[in-house]
Design an enzyme around this catalytic site. Structure first.
Site, PDB file in Angstrom:
ATOM      1  N   LYS A  13      40.154 100.254 123.906  1.00 36.36           N
ATOM      2  CA  LYS A  13      40.605  99.867 125.254  1.00 36.36           C
ATOM      3  C   LYS A  13      42.010  99.250 125.204  1.00 36.36           C
ATOM      4  CE  LYS A  13      37.140  97.062 126.109  1.00 36.36           C
ATOM      5  NZ  LYS A  13      36.338  97.160 124.877  1.00 36.36           N
ATOM      6  N   ARG A  88      32.516  92.600 132.721  1.00 36.48           N
ATOM      7  CA  ARG A  88      31.647  92.867 131.583  1.00 36.48           C
ATOM      8  C   ARG A  88      30.178  92.616 131.948  1.00 36.48           C
ATOM      9  NH1 ARG A  88      35.498  91.868 127.252  1.00 36.48           N
ATOM     10  NH2 ARG A  88      34.664  92.190 125.182  1.00 36.48           N
ATOM     11  N   ARG A 127      40.612  96.295 112.003  1.00 39.35           N
ATOM     12  CA  ARG A 127      41.620  96.103 113.050  1.00 39.35           C
ATOM     13  C   ARG A 127      42.487  94.884 112.741  1.00 39.35           C
ATOM     14  NH1 ARG A 127      39.915  96.060 119.252  1.00 39.35           N
ATOM     15  NH2 ARG A 127      38.445  94.446 118.670  1.00 39.35           N
ATOM     16  N   ARG A 156      41.344  89.129 114.030  1.00 35.69           N
ATOM     17  CA  ARG A 156      40.587  88.334 115.012  1.00 35.69           C
ATOM     18  C   ARG A 156      39.319  87.745 114.398  1.00 35.69           C
ATOM     19  NH1 ARG A 156      40.108  91.887 120.455  1.00 35.69           N
ATOM     20  NH2 ARG A 156      38.090  90.867 120.405  1.00 35.69           N
ATOM     21  N   ARG A 167      28.499  91.504 119.422  1.00 36.32           N
ATOM     22  CA  ARG A 167      29.196  91.979 120.629  1.00 36.32           C
ATOM     23  C   ARG A 167      28.606  93.302 121.123  1.00 36.32           C
ATOM     24  NH1 ARG A 167      34.885  91.975 118.151  1.00 36.32           N
ATOM     25  NH2 ARG A 167      35.708  92.649 120.146  1.00 36.32           N
TER      26      ARG A 167
END
Ligand code: AMP
Length: 210
Positions: A13, A88, A127, A156, A167
């Site tokens: 995203k 969300r 990532r 992160r 998540r």
């Protein structure tokens, strides 16, 4: 154009939003980026959100709804925006609908980026974010272009295998009900998120025109 990007964590995203807003000339409004900035600045909102975020849990609706509705009421979002990471949950989507109705506007498109779960953990763990440019890299699939960039990249706190798994559970329980919610309004478009960022951008461009 008022748009929403929906997809599981690691679907791409953020990467796709950055490319699209350049083309569409609308602000990229990422709830995750706003919350991370608040945590970094140590604001009251940031202190409240920090523990939830580290654990991969959702920040309470009232906190996020207030933050986003305030942001989309700013003048730069009057002609359109790209929401990334919000809504969300169904209560968040309903709050957004209420604010849009009050302003006499509607959401034009909701893009759902679909990626199988087994790819998402690998994407998330590798990532890395560039704090200077905001660009998102992946150690294996999209490595940084130089040693200088590599040295400043950050990982992160919620991009660990454990937090990503958590998540994904939240996504399945709380966020996936948004798919029938927006489908019923006729604004949902599904995009296959497997492939290179360029391939996915091309699919999104086609989906937006449909
Ligand atoms: P993201 O950058 O979109 O992956 O978001 C990172 C984290 O911020 C999430 O795992 C949540 O803890 C929190 N967060 C971001 N957006 C929302 C939202 N709309 N509702 C609740 N929590 C959120």
């Amino acid at each position: 154009m008022r748009m929403i990007l929906i997809g599981p964590p690691g679907a791409g995203k953020g990467t796709q939003a950055a490319r699209l807003v350049d083309k569409l000339q609308i602000p990229h409004i990422s709830s995750g980026d706003m919350l991370r900035a608040a945590v970094k600045e140590g604001t009251k909102l940031g202190l409240e959100a920090d523990g939830y975020m580290k654990a991969g849990k959702l920040v309470p609706d009232d906190v996020v709804i207030g933050m986003i509705l305030e942001r989309i009421a700013k003048p730069d979002a009057a002609g359109g925006f790209m929401l990334d990471g919000f809504p969300r949950t169904i209560p968040q989507a309903e709050a957004l609908e209420g604010a849009m109705a009050k302003a006499g506007v509607t959401i034009d498109r909701v893009l759902l980026i679909e990626v199988p779960d087994e790819l998402l953990v690998e994407r998330g763990v590798g990532r890395r974010n560039d704090p200077l440019t905001g660009k998102i890299y992946h150690l294996k699939f999209d490595p940084p272009p130089s040693q200088d960039v590599a040295e400043r990249l950050v990982h992160r706190k919620d991009d660990t295998a454990e937090a990503i798994t958590e998540r994904l559970k939240y996504y399945g329980s709380w966020t996936s009900p948004l798919i029938p919610f927006y489908d019923a309004k006729g604004v949902l478009r599904r995009v296959d998120g497997v492939g290179t960022p360029d391939e996915v951008t091309a699919r999104i461009t086609t989906a937006l025109a449909s």
